[in-house]
Write a protein that holds these residues in place. Structure first.
Motif, PDB file in Angstrom:
ATOM      1  N   PRO A   1       3.331   8.374 -16.625  1.00  0.00           N
ATOM      2  CA  PRO A   1       4.032   7.195 -16.095  1.00  0.00           C
ATOM      3  C   PRO A   1       3.101   6.128 -15.537  1.00  0.00           C
ATOM      4  CG  PRO A   1       4.389   9.126 -14.694  1.00  0.00           C
ATOM      5  CD  PRO A   1       3.716   9.609 -15.934  1.00  0.00           C
ATOM      6  N   THR A   2       1.916   6.507 -15.096  1.00  0.00           N
ATOM      7  CA  THR A   2       0.954   5.499 -14.624  1.00  0.00           C
ATOM      8  C   THR A   2       0.545   4.585 -15.764  1.00  0.00           C
ATOM      9  OG1 THR A   2       0.119   7.012 -12.917  1.00  0.00           O
ATOM     10  CG2 THR A   2      -1.269   5.144 -13.505  1.00  0.00           C
ATOM     11  N   ALA A   3       0.273   5.171 -16.921  1.00  0.00           N
ATOM     12  CA  ALA A   3      -0.085   4.366 -18.093  1.00  0.00           C
ATOM     13  C   ALA A   3       1.114   3.558 -18.587  1.00  0.00           C
ATOM     14  CB  ALA A   3      -0.603   5.282 -19.205  1.00  0.00           C
TER      15      ALA A   3
ATOM     16  N   GLY B   1      10.104  11.594   5.700  1.00  0.00           N
ATOM     17  CA  GLY B   1      10.127  12.208   4.384  1.00  0.00           C
ATOM     18  C   GLY B   1       8.731  12.219   3.794  1.00  0.00           C
ATOM     19  N   GLU B   2       8.370  13.297   3.129  1.00  0.00           N
ATOM     20  CA  GLU B   2       7.018  13.441   2.577  1.00  0.00           C
ATOM     21  C   GLU B   2       6.642  12.288   1.658  1.00  0.00           C
ATOM     22  OE1 GLU B   2       4.439  16.633  -0.146  1.00  0.00           O
ATOM     23  OE2 GLU B   2       6.615  16.880   0.078  1.00  0.00           O
ATOM     24  N   TYR B   3       7.593  11.804   0.839  1.00  0.00           N
ATOM     25  CA  TYR B   3       7.303  10.768  -0.149  1.00  0.00           C
ATOM     26  C   TYR B   3       7.879   9.406   0.238  1.00  0.00           C
ATOM     27  CZ  TYR B   3       5.979  14.672  -3.204  1.00  0.00           C
ATOM     28  OH  TYR B   3       5.390  15.791  -3.746  1.00  0.00           O
ATOM     29  N   ASP B   4       8.102   9.175   1.508  1.00  0.00           N
ATOM     30  CA  ASP B   4       8.675   7.912   1.958  1.00  0.00           C
ATOM     31  C   ASP B   4       7.765   6.753   1.533  1.00  0.00           C
ATOM     32  OD1 ASP B   4       9.627   5.693   3.391  1.00  0.00           O
ATOM     33  OD2 ASP B   4      10.244   6.908   5.087  1.00  0.00           O
ATOM     34  N   PRO B   5       8.292   5.757   0.782  1.00  0.00           N
ATOM     35  CA  PRO B   5       7.444   4.668   0.297  1.00  0.00           C
ATOM     36  C   PRO B   5       7.333   3.487   1.256  1.00  0.00           C
ATOM     37  CG  PRO B   5       9.621   4.428  -0.620  1.00  0.00           C
ATOM     38  CD  PRO B   5       9.653   5.685   0.229  1.00  0.00           C
ATOM     39  N   VAL B   6       8.007   3.559   2.387  1.00  0.00           N
ATOM     40  CA  VAL B   6       7.981   2.409   3.303  1.00  0.00           C
ATOM     41  C   VAL B   6       7.551   2.796   4.712  1.00  0.00           C
ATOM     42  CG1 VAL B   6      10.478   2.607   3.768  1.00  0.00           C
ATOM     43  CG2 VAL B   6       9.324   0.432   4.145  1.00  0.00           C
TER      44      VAL B   6
ATOM     45  N   ARG C   1       0.828  -1.209   0.000  1.00  0.00           N
ATOM     46  CA  ARG C   1       0.000   0.000   0.000  1.00  0.00           C
ATOM     47  C   ARG C   1       0.862   1.259   0.000  1.00  0.00           C
ATOM     48  NH1 ARG C   1      -3.355   2.177   5.283  1.00  0.00           N
ATOM     49  NH2 ARG C   1      -3.677   4.291   4.532  1.00  0.00           N
ATOM     50  N   ASN C   2       1.906   1.271   0.820  1.00  0.00           N
ATOM     51  CA  ASN C   2       2.741   2.467   0.936  1.00  0.00           C
ATOM     52  C   ASN C   2       3.476   2.771  -0.364  1.00  0.00           C
ATOM     53  OD1 ASN C   2       1.912   2.675   3.583  1.00  0.00           O
ATOM     54  ND2 ASN C   2       3.748   1.753   4.442  1.00  0.00           N
ATOM     55  N   LEU C   3       3.931   1.719  -1.055  1.00  0.00           N
ATOM     56  CA  LEU C   3       4.599   1.955  -2.333  1.00  0.00           C
ATOM     57  C   LEU C   3       3.621   2.517  -3.354  1.00  0.00           C
ATOM     58  CD1 LEU C   3       7.022   1.795  -4.204  1.00  0.00           C
ATOM     59  CD2 LEU C   3       6.403  -0.582  -4.705  1.00  0.00           C
ATOM     60  N   GLU C   4       2.405   1.995  -3.398  1.00  0.00           N
ATOM     61  CA  GLU C   4       1.411   2.512  -4.341  1.00  0.00           C
ATOM     62  C   GLU C   4       1.165   3.998  -4.102  1.00  0.00           C
ATOM     63  OE1 GLU C   4      -0.234   0.691  -6.970  1.00  0.00           O
ATOM     64  OE2 GLU C   4       1.498  -0.548  -6.425  1.00  0.00           O
ATOM     65  N   ASP C   5       1.057   4.379  -2.835  1.00  0.00           N
ATOM     66  CA  ASP C   5       0.817   5.779  -2.506  1.00  0.00           C
ATOM     67  C   ASP C   5       1.990   6.657  -2.937  1.00  0.00           C
ATOM     68  OD1 ASP C   5      -1.589   5.047  -1.396  1.00  0.00           O
ATOM     69  OD2 ASP C   5      -0.898   5.147   0.692  1.00  0.00           O
TER      70      ASP C   5
ATOM     71  N   ALA D   1       2.107   6.952  -6.751  1.00  0.00           N
ATOM     72  CA  ALA D   1       1.037   7.836  -7.226  1.00  0.00           C
ATOM     73  C   ALA D   1       1.436   9.294  -7.054  1.00  0.00           C
ATOM     74  CB  ALA D   1      -0.249   7.539  -6.471  1.00  0.00           C
ATOM     75  N   ALA D   2       2.038   9.616  -5.923  1.00  0.00           N
ATOM     76  CA  ALA D   2       2.458  11.002  -5.681  1.00  0.00           C
ATOM     77  C   ALA D   2       3.575  11.409  -6.634  1.00  0.00           C
ATOM     78  CB  ALA D   2       2.911  11.153  -4.230  1.00  0.00           C
ATOM     79  N   GLN D   3       4.540  10.511  -6.856  1.00  0.00           N
ATOM     80  CA  GLN D   3       5.647  10.834  -7.752  1.00  0.00           C
ATOM     81  C   GLN D   3       5.168  10.969  -9.201  1.00  0.00           C
ATOM     82  OE1 GLN D   3       8.577  11.705  -6.964  1.00  0.00           O
ATOM     83  NE2 GLN D   3       9.024  10.877  -4.931  1.00  0.00           N
ATOM     84  N   PHE D   4       4.288  10.083  -9.619  1.00  0.00           N
ATOM     85  CA  PHE D   4       3.809  10.139 -11.004  1.00  0.00           C
ATOM     86  C   PHE D   4       2.926  11.368 -11.231  1.00  0.00           C
ATOM     87  CE2 PHE D   4       4.167   5.229 -11.527  1.00  0.00           C
ATOM     88  CZ  PHE D   4       5.548   5.355 -11.502  1.00  0.00           C
TER      89      PHE D   4
END
Length: 504
Positions: free
Chosen positions: A274-276, A427-432, A248-252, A255-258
């Motif tokens: 990039p999502t496509a 970090g704002e965009y931390d994926p883990v 879930r955290n990686l998806e979030d 999504a923010a980076q893309f």
């Protein structure tokens, strides 16, 4: 980290100052007759700590013996690797313990990469590093396959049956001279307190990074009188089962980076959404049977030929999202792959595997997670369509079926509370370990504060002005009084708009 360990865990980082004087009691610090240095009851000798991509750090090193089973002190004993990086000036009596992540990373090997962040802290405090038992130089628990390799690539069998068999093989090898039930978080906590006492320190300042934040919180719960301050970077709440929310955290985070690429005119125009692109590449890779591609090793320039696998993509998405500099390249890598050019993706995948190859002691990781987390892990249907899916949960549970475990400590899942000063940073965009984890921890703390570094990823202790804020907190033991407005100057790096980088 092994490639097998990488795929799971990542789909799951002074010579003595001239005027140093005794600070913890008469005669506890100084030279020995043979030229070594002492502090407390520990005798140290000069050493150098090194890590790929980081400057070597001069230190003082020693070995420290502890019982493998703290509740059976007359049984087998193991040695811990300990390093002391002396203060630059006159030292306060409470040193700083830097506690590494993973689980399975070595503190002595991790420190050189973060050493600059400790420069201000070291003006008047020693830094102590202890390789957690089972890692680095502390009776390491490393797993290897039948060829003596602790690495498996995406093309290897990663089925639950194969991973269960791999864990069983590792168990049988390591159990010859290790009680694998005695290499968890609470064992490390008790080791750290023995080192603190032997060093002659009445209290310690704890700095935990990633999984190390779990260790720091558990130490503060077990030995509250011995803790002066706690800094937790990339926060893991005690209530969390490691691995449960990675998908879930990686998806979030993706999504923010893309979304940042779509908002950037050049990135969107040149590289597409990039999502496509991810959806197209994922479909192609999961269908299999892609032709082999020839690419160069980014480290040594050697040529390799290999067919792209979905594991290559998943590992890159997970690990590249950890930091803004690598996350900014993902739209370009996906664009190239979506257009049939897999060479950049494969080159970066190989670089990732080689750079992380030996960072994680997989046996220690299993001893931690099988005891503390596996029973709480559950496959979530909502994650089935995510990049990571439920594979991490299922593969960890399969391995843990073959791994010896101890009872989880009573109250282990209870949050840290009380009045110990705690500075949590994210970090704002931390994926883990996303910012919501930091918020979850500090809400139980009377003297806790949570800072979020804008635009940043995982482990932000060394970013921007954070080292100065961290040093101020250690000095004053007051999180509320820190002026953190300097963090507002931080921002994520722009997404790549082509091979040349981003457009001005």
């Amino acid at each position: 980290m092994s490639t097998r360990g990488t795929t799971i865990a990542t789909l799951l980082a002074a010579a003595l100052a001239a005027g140093c004087a005794a600070q913890t009691g008469e005669g506890v610090e100084g030279p020995l007759a043979d030229g070594r240095m002492r502090h407390g009851t520990l005798a140290f000798e000069p050493c150098s700590l090194s890590a790929v991509g980081a400057s070597a750090v001069e230190a003082q090193c020693t070995r420290f013996e502890v019982p493998e089973d703290h509740d059976a002190p007359d049984g087998r004993r193991i040695e811990l690797a300990v390093a002391w990086i002396p203060a630059k000036g006159q030292a306060e009596p409470d040193p700083v313990f830097m506690i590494a992540g993973g689980p399975g990373q070595s503190a002595l090997e991790s420190y050189p990469s973060v050493a600059p962040a400790f420069s201000d802290v070291r003006r008047n405090r020693h830094v102590l590093l202890v390789d957690a038992r089972g890692t680095g130089g502390s009776h390491p628990l490393r797993c290897s396959d039948g060829e003596g390799d602790n690495a498996f690539g995406p093309a290897d069998d990663m089925s639950p049956d194969a991973m269960r068999a791999f864990a069983a093989q590792c168990r049988d090898t390591l159990a010859k001279d290790s009680d694998l039930r005695r290499y968890g978080t609470m064992d490390h906590v008790r080791d750290l307190d023995l080192v603190r006492a032997a060093f002659g320190a009445p209290q310690a300042n704890l700095v935990g990074v990633s999984y190390g934040t779990r260790v720091a919180q558990q130490y503060a719960k077990a030995f509250p009188a011995q803790v002066r301050t706690v800094v937790i970077d990339g926060v893991v709440p005690n209530t969390l089962a490691l691995g449960q929310e990675h998908a879930r955290n990686l998806e979030d985070a993706l999504a923010a980076q893309f979304a940042r690429c779509r908002a950037d005119k050049a990135c969107l125009a040149n590289l597409g959404d990039p999502t496509a692109q991810l959806a197209a590449v994922r479909t192609a890779l999961q269908a299999g049977n892609l032709a082999e591609v020839r690419f160069r090793d980014p480290v040594n320039g050697a040529w390799h030929t290999q067919a792209p696998q979905f594991g290559d993509l998943a590992a890159l998405l997970r690990m590249f999202s950890y930091q803004p500099a690598t996350a900014s390249t993902l739209p370009l890598l996906l664009h190239e792959a979506a257009n049939g050019r897999y060479e950049p993706l494969m080159a970066q995948s190989r670089l990732l595997a080689s750079s992380l190859g030996d960072m994680i002691a997989h046996g220690m990781q299993l001893s931690v997670m099988c005891t503390e987390d596996a029973s709480d892990l559950k496959s979530d249907p909502r994650d089935s369509t995510s990049v990571l899916g439920n594979d991490m949960v299922e593969l960890m549970q399969a391995q843990c079926e073959a791994w010896p475990v101890a009872p989880r400590a009573a109250g282990f899942r209870a949050p840290l509370d009380g009045d110990v000063p705690v500075l949590a940073i994210s970090g704002e965009y931390d994926p883990v370990t996303p910012p919501r984890y930091g918020e979850e921890v500090v809400k139980h703390l009377a003297n806790g504060r949570h800072l979020v570094a804008p635009g940043q990823g995982h482990a932000v202790l060394g970013v921007g002005c954070m080292p100065k804020l961290f040093a101020q907190f250690i000095e004053r033991a007051d999180a509320a009084g820190i002026d953190a407005t300097c963090l507002e100057r931080l921002a994520a790096e722009p997404p790549f708009a082509g091979n040349y980088g981003w457009e001005p």
